[in-house]
Write a protein that holds these residues in place. Structure first.
Motif, short mmCIF file in Angstrom:
data_model
loop_
_atom_site.label_atom_id
_atom_site.label_comp_id
_atom_site.label_asym_id
_atom_site.label_seq_id
_atom_site.Cartn_x
_atom_site.Cartn_y
_atom_site.Cartn_z
N TRP A 72 8.14 -0.07 0.36
CA TRP A 72 7.19 -0.71 1.28
C TRP A 72 6.44 0.34 2.08
O TRP A 72 5.22 0.24 2.28
CB TRP A 72 7.93 -1.66 2.21
N ARG A 86 3.59 2.03 0.33
CA ARG A 86 2.41 1.19 0.10
C ARG A 86 1.75 0.75 1.42
O ARG A 86 0.77 0.02 1.40
CB ARG A 86 2.80 -0.08 -0.68
N SER A 87 2.28 1.21 2.54
CA SER A 87 1.78 0.76 3.84
C SER A 87 0.80 1.77 4.43
O SER A 87 0.76 2.93 4.01
CB SER A 87 2.95 0.56 4.80
#
Length: 199
Positions: A117, A120-121
Motif C-alpha cells: 500500500w 502505491r501511495s
C-alpha cells in the motif's frame, strides 16, 4: 530498515528495536498476563515512540555519523538489558509463548500488504523526494525531519513486531540475541535485495 531507507536514512538500530519488541511484549505476556497479540501491538507502539524520541536528534545527522549513532543505540540497549534483573539480565528471559508459524505468516502478510500500500501511495513519492534531495524536498514544502521520523518510527514498529514474534516463538532469549550483528544482517538483506525493490 526498508522503510527507513526509503527516506534515505541508513539505520543499524533494528536489533535494538527488535529487543524492545521482544522484551516489551514478553514482560506484558509473562509478568502481566496479557494475550500475545495486544502485547505485540503495545510493544510495537512503544518501540515506535522510543524511536521517534531518539530519532529526532539522531536523524539530523547523515552518512557515517548516523550509522555510528544507530550502532550506539544497539549497544546501549544490549548493555541495558544485561543489567536489568527484572527481565533476567545476562541470564536471559523466558516463559514467552503464543507464537507459531501461522502467527509469523500472518504478520508477514500484514506487513507485506502495508508496504505494498505504501509503495502505491502518495507518501512513497514524498519518501522518494526526501531520499533523493532533502533540500529540494524542503524547498517545496515537505517537512523533511517529520518524514524521516515517520520512516524511522515505522521501521522500529515493524522490527518490534519481528522481535516479539521471535521471542514468543523461541520461548527464551538473551541480550546477545539482539547484538549488532543482527542489525548488520538486516541491513545486508535490504541492501542486497534492493533498496527500492519491495519484493
Amino acid at each position: 530498515v526498508y522503510v527507513a531507507l526509503l527516506t534515505g536514512s541508513l539505520s543499524f538500530a533494528q536489533g535494538a528495536f527488535m529487543a524492545m519488541g521482544c522484551y516489551g511484549a514478553g514482560v506484558l505476556t509473562v509478568k502481566f498476563g496479557l494475550p500475545f497479540l495486544p502485547a505485540t501491538l503495545l510493544a510495537a507502539v512503544g518501540a515506535a515512540a522510543i524511536a521517534a524520541v531518539i530519532g529526532y536528534p539522531a536523524l539530523r545527522l547523515r552518512g557515517i555519523y548516523l550509522i555510528l549513532v544507530t550502532l550506539g543505540i544497539t549497544f546501549c540497549v544490549r548493555v541495558l538489558l544485561e543489567n536489568v534483573e527484572y527481565v533476567g539480565g545476562v541470564s536471559g528471559f523466558g516463559g514467552m509463548m503464543g507464537a507459531d508459524l501461522q502467527a509469523v505468516l500472518f504478520a508477514v502478510v500484514i506487513v507485506g500488504a502495508l508496504l505494498f500500500w505504501l509503495s502505491r501511495s502518495p507518501l512513497q513519492r514524498i519518501f522518494d523526494a526526501v531520499r533523493e534531495d532533502d533540500r529540494v524536498a524542503a524547498a517545496i514544502g515537505i517537512n523533511v525531519t517529520q518524514i524521516r521520523l515517520l520512516g524511522f518510527a515505522a521501521g522500529a514498529a515493524i522490527a518490534a513486531v519481528a522481535g516479539s514474534l521471535y521471542g514468543h516463538y523461541m520461548n527464551f532469549v538473551r541480550p546477545e540475541s539482539f547484538d549488532v550483528l543482527l542489525s548488520v544482517y538486516v541491513v545486508l538483506y535490504v541492501v542486497l535485495g534492493g533498496v527500492n525493490n519491495l519484493w
